[in-house]
Design an enzyme around this catalytic site. Structure first.
Site, PDB file in Angstrom:
ATOM      1  CB  SER A   9      -0.896   0.012   1.229  1.00  0.00           C
ATOM      2  OG  SER A   9      -1.429   1.312   1.388  1.00  0.00           O
ATOM      3  CG  HIS A  34      -3.851  -1.626  -1.507  1.00  0.00           C
ATOM      4  ND1 HIS A  34      -4.937  -2.395  -1.837  1.00  0.00           N
ATOM      5  CD2 HIS A  34      -4.250  -0.831  -0.471  1.00  0.00           C
ATOM      6  CE1 HIS A  34      -5.958  -2.096  -1.038  1.00  0.00           C
ATOM      7  NE2 HIS A  34      -5.569  -1.148  -0.202  1.00  0.00           N
ATOM      8  CG  ASP A  36      -5.189   2.356   0.943  1.00  0.00           C
ATOM      9  OD1 ASP A  36      -6.138   1.572   0.838  1.00  0.00           O
ATOM     10  OD2 ASP A  36      -4.067   2.027   1.381  1.00  0.00           O
ATOM     11  CG  MET A  38      -8.341   7.115   2.742  1.00  0.00           C
ATOM     12  SD  MET A  38      -7.329   7.185   4.217  1.00  0.00           S
ATOM     13  CE  MET A  38      -6.666   5.518   4.234  1.00  0.00           C
ATOM     14  CG  HIS A  67      -9.336  -0.001  -0.266  1.00  0.00           C
ATOM     15  ND1 HIS A  67      -8.728  -0.201   0.958  1.00  0.00           N
ATOM     16  CD2 HIS A  67     -10.673  -0.042  -0.020  1.00  0.00           C
ATOM     17  CE1 HIS A  67      -9.654  -0.346   1.893  1.00  0.00           C
ATOM     18  NE2 HIS A  67     -10.838  -0.241   1.327  1.00  0.00           N
ATOM     19  CG  MET A  69     -11.344   3.158   2.523  1.00  0.00           C
ATOM     20  SD  MET A  69      -9.709   3.092   3.279  1.00  0.00           S
ATOM     21  CE  MET A  69      -8.705   3.187   1.811  1.00  0.00           C
ATOM     22  CG  MET A 138     -11.486  -2.528   5.513  1.00  0.00           C
ATOM     23  SD  MET A 138      -9.895  -1.938   4.866  1.00  0.00           S
ATOM     24  CE  MET A 138      -8.980  -1.490   6.326  1.00  0.00           C
ATOM     25  N   GLY A 143      -8.752   4.095   7.365  1.00  0.00           N
ATOM     26  CA  GLY A 143      -8.441   5.510   7.541  1.00  0.00           C
ATOM     27  C   GLY A 143      -6.953   5.799   7.676  1.00  0.00           C
ATOM     28  CG  PHE A 144      -5.478   6.847  10.257  1.00  0.00           C
ATOM     29  CD1 PHE A 144      -4.995   8.115   9.957  1.00  0.00           C
ATOM     30  CD2 PHE A 144      -6.758   6.716  10.784  1.00  0.00           C
ATOM     31  CE1 PHE A 144      -5.786   9.237  10.189  1.00  0.00           C
ATOM     32  CE2 PHE A 144      -7.556   7.835  11.018  1.00  0.00           C
ATOM     33  CZ  PHE A 144      -7.066   9.105  10.724  1.00  0.00           C
ATOM     34  N   GLY A 145      -2.720   4.051   7.996  1.00  0.00           N
ATOM     35  CA  GLY A 145      -1.770   2.941   7.952  1.00  0.00           C
ATOM     36  C   GLY A 145      -1.206   2.693   9.341  1.00  0.00           C
ATOM     37  N   GLY A 146      -0.538   1.572   9.491  1.00  0.00           N
ATOM     38  CA  GLY A 146       0.201   1.300  10.724  1.00  0.00           C
ATOM     39  C   GLY A 146      -0.630   0.990  11.947  1.00  0.00           C
ATOM     40  CG  ASP A 176      -6.162  -2.880   3.258  1.00  0.00           C
ATOM     41  OD1 ASP A 176      -5.068  -2.596   3.769  1.00  0.00           O
ATOM     42  OD2 ASP A 176      -6.823  -2.080   2.566  1.00  0.00           O
ATOM     43  N   GLY A 177      -4.749  -4.257   6.380  1.00  0.00           N
ATOM     44  CA  GLY A 177      -4.636  -3.580   7.673  1.00  0.00           C
ATOM     45  C   GLY A 177      -3.902  -4.409   8.710  1.00  0.00           C
ATOM     46  N   GLY A 178      -2.779  -3.920   9.157  1.00  0.00           N
ATOM     47  CA  GLY A 178      -2.034  -4.598  10.222  1.00  0.00           C
ATOM     48  C   GLY A 178      -1.408  -5.924   9.835  1.00  0.00           C
TER      49      GLY A 178
END
Ligand code: DX5
Ligand code: ZN
Length: 217
Positions: A9, A34, A36, A38, A67, A69, A138, A143-146, A176-178
């Site tokens: 991403s 990827h 993102d 938003m 993606h 959002m 998800m 909304g946020f990375g990391g 997607d995410g973490g």
């Protein structure tokens, strides 16, 4: 276990040096890029829009996995195609007429994806699974990375895998995410086909090696 596709991403890339990071992805073992998007309404953050995606597309040698959002994604389907999207994923929660939206994405010449927020159950896709090329689970609130991976996502992935198998569909599962070097194997084991990774790739000492490692299951 099947080798997963890796979709780094670029939300976690260096925006002051985006071209350099895209070139790194071109020569790496990444399968997709990827992207993102938003809007500050569907999620409490604003990322980037068409001019940036077009600039990425000019350099990218891998498919853009976009993606969204955003609210009312139907308004922009053709523009995302023109900006370079190969796969266009909309959030389930943002679509009142999901079937119509998916048909419009496919008519626009793209693969159609549906993303589910952590609170949205997979069985809501029962009657539409054959129309979906990819489901994105998800595993953080978008909304946020990391952010930290939500453990319940494993259960959702297993349930989704079962739903897809029962339906005899060839829908892909993306998470997607973490996603980290600690949990990616278990995710692939649960049924994931595509791993998105932002922070894990771009905050690592050698992103290309990290991408290669994520393919080793
Ligand atoms: C979150 C985005 C993700 C994000 C993942 O809202 O959809 O694609 O970039 O970032 P990491 O891998 O850092 O959790
Ligand atoms: Zn994403």
């Amino acid at each position: 276990m099947k080798t997963p596709l890796i979709a780094p991403s670029i939300l976690s890339a260096n925006f002051g040096n985006l071209a350099r990071d895209i070139e790194m992805l071109n020569t790496s073992k990444a399968d997709w890029i990827h992207v993102d998007v938003m809007d500050g309404v569907f999620v409490p953050n604003i990322s980037f829009g068409f001019p940036v995606i077009k600039a990425v597309k000019k350099i990218a040698e891998k498919p853009l996995d976009v993606h969204l959002m955003i609210v009312e994604p139907d308004r922009y389907i053709q523009q995302f195609k023109e900006a370079g999207a190969e796969i266009l994923t909309v959030q389930y929660e943002a679509c009142t007429h999901l079937h119509r939206t998916l048909q419009a994405i496919k008519a626009g010449g793209m693969k159609a994806g549906v993303a589910l927020n952590p609170h949205t159950p997979v069985n809501l896709l029962n009657d539409i699974i054959h129309d979906i090329d990819m489901v994105l689970i998800m595993s953080v609130n978008p909304g946020f990375g990391g952010q930290k991976f939500i453990e319940h996502s494993y259960t959702k992935i297993s349930k989704l895998k079962e739903l897809i198998t029962k339906a005899g569909s060839n829908t892909l599962i993306e998470v997607d995410g973490g996603v980290t070097l600690q949990n990616y194997k278990q995710l692939v084991k649960a049924g994931v086909d595509v791993l998105v990774a932002g922070n894990t790739v771009f905050a690592s000492a050698d992103p290309a090696i990290t991408i290669e490692t994520l393919k080793q299951v």
